[in-house]
Design an enzyme around this catalytic site. Structure first.
Site, short mmCIF file in Angstrom:
data_model
loop_
_atom_site.label_atom_id
_atom_site.label_comp_id
_atom_site.label_asym_id
_atom_site.label_seq_id
_atom_site.Cartn_x
_atom_site.Cartn_y
_atom_site.Cartn_z
CD GLU A 1 -5.32 35.34 -23.73
OE1 GLU A 1 -4.43 35.06 -22.90
OE2 GLU A 1 -5.23 36.30 -24.52
NE ARG B 1 -8.03 46.60 -30.31
CZ ARG B 1 -7.38 46.43 -29.16
NH1 ARG B 1 -6.12 46.02 -29.16
NH2 ARG B 1 -7.98 46.68 -28.02
CE LYS C 1 -8.64 39.71 -21.83
NZ LYS C 1 -9.07 38.28 -21.83
#
Length: 554
Positions: free
Chosen positions: A36, A262, A272
């Site tokens: 993104e 992850r 983020k």
């Protein structure tokens, strides 16, 4: 930390890809990296980049870079440019042009209309708060929206009016009609389109409705012919929805989603949202601050692409998860720089030394190797009567085990002579401002006769050395788990107040005066440093500490 095993860690997808190719399921594998564009990439993204691009490279396939740009309110061209730069800096190149989910907005809209016509989607007037109430929870089933049974004609009309911009943000949403009682919350009539009156960085003002991630992702994979859609484990529960959309629509391919754990790295934050908070509230100096976990920050600090790729290879790819010790990342960069960084000398806290028995006006040119094991040539240091050493290398009252200069004691200057401390000159406050020393002229390149000198210290010539700024970076957080403040406060309470110490007036050997931005060095006895990308200039270098010579935290 001790050296990790020198073999590649497990990658659970190699055997999957190989089996698919052997079975003829795919003529060529196609993967994708779909960030993104709402922030900079961080070290967790590096694991995904190395995985997706690495598999494509290993098996002769392709990897697409596709921006998941479905939320223009939080996206920016700055982030797009930074992401492209980071991927290429890591050593990878995407197939063809960079792609955008927005490239497929027309097709996605047509497929949404197809779902409405098939009775599989409806326009819902519930507010976001009401929709959450109707959704239920993990122990209670959801309730059908009162707008769920609208006719196809009504839904087509409402959706067309949404697209035409008749309604305010959040007033209505297009939802899939699946199962409000499903134990999988993602199948409880998920949102396909939201109303957002926002200018889009790629499509301008063409759209005021934007598709959800879940509706966009699988169909974008299908349009691009992706064979292995690899994502992190938090999307495992989304896979049934991913497959439901593919089954309901006339997509050109049937990609398969796979999941892996992850990267969780101690002493590090990779959210983020929280990284943006650090930037916005000026706890750090931008997204590329060398204390940040962003790839831009690591690059500016002096990490190499090879070291980050090696780290990702060491930790491997699996479904088990767990927390990785940041010491493994620091090992990777030390291992790389030990082999590849030129040696140099820089005095961080200069103390002037006058060698009283050295001839005035005499200058010798001493050659020192740029690397003890690699063929990197030599650098030349002028040696004369006045030099600088580090103030910490002289102690009037030395602690136990001190092997540097003491009153009446000797130490060797790196690549030069043995000197003896004869007198310490002090200012009115009692601070040592200068040392008077003598040298043994018979000790250049050999030991003095009849005595043993244990200590070796670094130095630079007083006249020819270059004044520089040195920034001593350390871990941004003082807690191994910075998300948890012991007193229940914000993660900001765990910021390490000593994560940056700026030293001005440092003195570097002449060869460092024209260090190129990103050029890396081992400053002997001090650590690994690089010339700052932004602030370092010829004749006025600024050096960032990448990592200490040894793990000081353990």
């Amino acid at each position: 930390m001790s050296k990790p095993e020198a073999v590649a860690a497990a990658n659970i997808f190699r055997s999957i890809v190989q089996a698919d190719l052997d079975a003829g399921k795919h003529a060529k594998i196609i993967t994708r990296f779909p960030p993104e564009p709402n922030g900079y990439l961080h070290i967790g993204h590096a694991k995904s980049i190395c995985l997706n691009f690495g598999l494509a490279r290993e098996f002769g396939g392709e990897c697409n870079l596709r921006f998941d740009d479905t939320n223009p309110a939080k996206e920016d061209q700055e982030y797009i440019d930074a992401i492209k730069s980071d991927v290429q800096w890591l050593g990878f190149q995407w197939a063809g042009e960079a792609r955008y989910a927005s490239n497929y907005f027309d097709q996605l809209h047509d497929w949404a209309v197809a779902l409405i016509k098939a009775g599989n989607a409806y326009v819902c007037d519930l507010s976001p708060e009401q929709a959450r109430e109707y959704r239920g929870n993990l122990t209670e089933p959801g309730k059908n929206s009162p707008f769920r049974e609208r006719s196809v004609e009504e839904n087509l009309d409402w959706f067309a009016r949404m697209k035409a911009g008749e309604f305010a943000d959040g007033a209505r949403a297009l939802r899939a009609k699946i199962d409000m009682a499903s134990p999988n919350m993602n199948l409880r009539d998920p949102i396909l389109y939201r109303i957002r009156h926002a200018h889009h960085h790629q499509t301008g003002d063409k759209w005021c409705i934007y598709p959800s991630y879940d509706f966009t992702h699988g169909q974008s994979d299908a349009i691009e012919g992706v064979t292995h859609s690899i994502c992190t484990l938090e999307f495992e529960d989304h896979r049934p929805l991913y497959e439901w959309f593919l089954a309901q629509l006339p997509v050109p391919a049937q990609p398969r989603q796979y999941e892996f754990a992850r990267l969780n790295l101690n002493y590090t934050i990779t959210s983020k949202r929280k990284l943006k908070q650090l930037v916005d509230e000026k706890h750090v100096n931008g997204w590329d601050d060398p204390r940040m976990s962003t790839l831009s920050g690591f690059r500016r600090r002096g990490y190499t692409p090879a070291s980050i790729r090696a780290f990702c290879d060491m930790i491997g790819v699996n479904r088990a998860g767990g927390v990785v010790d940041v010491g493994m990342l620091e090992f990777a960069i030390r291992d790389d720089l030990d082999a590849n960084a030129a040696r140099a000398m820089c005095v961080l806290k200069p103390l002037k030394v006058v060698i009283t028995n050295y001839p005035e006006g005499q200058v010798e040119s001493l050659e020192l190797a740029r690397h003890p094991k690699q063929e990197m040539g030599v650098r030349v240091l002028p040696f004369s009567r006045e030099i600088y050493i580090d103030a910490s290398d002289f102690e009037e009252v030395p602690p136990a085990g001190f092997k540097r200069l003491i009153p009446g004691g000797e130490a060797r200057l790196r690549g030069s002579y043995v000197i003896r401390a004869d007198e310490a000159i002090k200012d009115a406050d009692g601070n040592i401002v200068e040392l008077r020393c003598s040298y043994d002229e018979n000790t250049l390149g050999k030991n003095p006769e009849g005595r043993k000198v244990k200590g070796v210290i670094h130095w630079v010539p007083a006249a020819e050395s270059v004044e520089c700024e040195v920034r001593l970076y350390d871990r941004l957080f003082r807690s191994a788990n910075p998300e948890k403040d012991e007193e229940g406060g914000s993660f900001l309470a765990n910021i390490n107040p000593d994560s940056l110490v700026v030293l001005k007036g440092c003195r570097a050997e002449p060869s460092l005066g024209n260090a190129a931005p990103e050029e890396r060095f081992q400053f002997e006895r001090e650590g690994y440093f690089c010339a700052d990308i932004k602030d370092s200039k010829p004749g006025a270098p600024v050096f960032n500490r990448t990592v200490t010579l040894r793990d000081a935290w353990t």
